[in-house]
Design a protein around this motif. Sequence first.
Motif, PDB file in Angstrom:
ATOM      1  N   TRP A 230       2.057 -12.071  -4.339  1.00  0.00           N
ATOM      2  CA  TRP A 230       0.858 -11.365  -4.802  1.00  0.00           C
ATOM      3  C   TRP A 230       0.909  -9.935  -4.267  1.00  0.00           C
ATOM      4  N   SER A 231       0.844  -8.951  -5.131  1.00  0.00           N
ATOM      5  CA  SER A 231       1.017  -7.564  -4.678  1.00  0.00           C
ATOM      6  C   SER A 231      -0.186  -7.035  -3.919  1.00  0.00           C
ATOM      7  N   GLU A 232      -1.363  -7.627  -4.136  1.00  0.00           N
ATOM      8  CA  GLU A 232      -2.567  -7.137  -3.464  1.00  0.00           C
ATOM      9  C   GLU A 232      -3.097  -8.144  -2.438  1.00  0.00           C
ATOM     10  N   LYS A 233      -2.263  -9.102  -2.033  1.00  0.00           N
ATOM     11  CA  LYS A 233      -2.740 -10.175  -1.162  1.00  0.00           C
ATOM     12  C   LYS A 233      -3.343  -9.625   0.126  1.00  0.00           C
ATOM     13  N   THR A 234      -4.563 -10.053   0.421  1.00  0.00           N
ATOM     14  CA  THR A 234      -5.255  -9.689   1.658  1.00  0.00           C
ATOM     15  C   THR A 234      -5.967 -10.928   2.192  1.00  0.00           C
TER      16      THR A 234
END
Length: 245
Positions: A230-234
């Motif tokens: 996931w490129s925006e995983k937070t």
Amino acid sequence: MSYSTEIDSKGFTIINNVYSNIEIDKLISLIENITENETENATFRKSQDLFAIRQFHKEIPETLPFIFNENLKNIIESTFGKDYFITKSIYFDKPEKSNWFVAYHQDLTISVNRKIELDNFVNWTIKQNQFAVQPPKEILENNFTIRIHIDKTTKDNGALKVINNSHSKGILRIENLKIEKETICEVEKGGIMIMKPLLFHASNKTTNNERRRVIHIEFSKKELPDGLEWSEKTVLENLTANQIL
């Protein structure tokens, strides 16, 4: 009816009074501090009908402790359990005289770090160095979205309209869907809407000259296969407003 039962049966739920006016004012202030001074950012999209910030939680991370107040954290945990993380976020600002509308659709793509040829990952796109792909249905069925309403949203300024229970029909074209019930999802300022990505939803033009600002955040607890990420995983850990007050 519990939130989880309503989401399972209808595909969405509306919860008002999640944020105080003070918390909403703080979010507005943090957003305006960035948007007033930075207009050339590639994740910003501006037109006469819409202003949007993609990767919102990365562009303005100072908002996160206010977004994830005790109310929201309790709602997420009691409704979905633990281990969910952010996968995508967008800020929408629909101006008072916006003619922007969106036809009925499902949210079928996720943001990922690179392109890898994998079974059942289809319809690859890239925009502004951001890869997106349609994953297997099982991933989408596990995910959920929270829409935080900074302004009161009604049928007259672009409140979402949804087709109840359409999230349970799988991935399909709108013309192949039998519409049994449609709901206009009006939400008070400081309220939220939770929805499943496969729920068919749309938005009409603004007709009452009232602004509509929404923070849209997508969540998952599924790890992606074979090196895809996931490129925006937070991950949500210990976020409190005291960290940045």
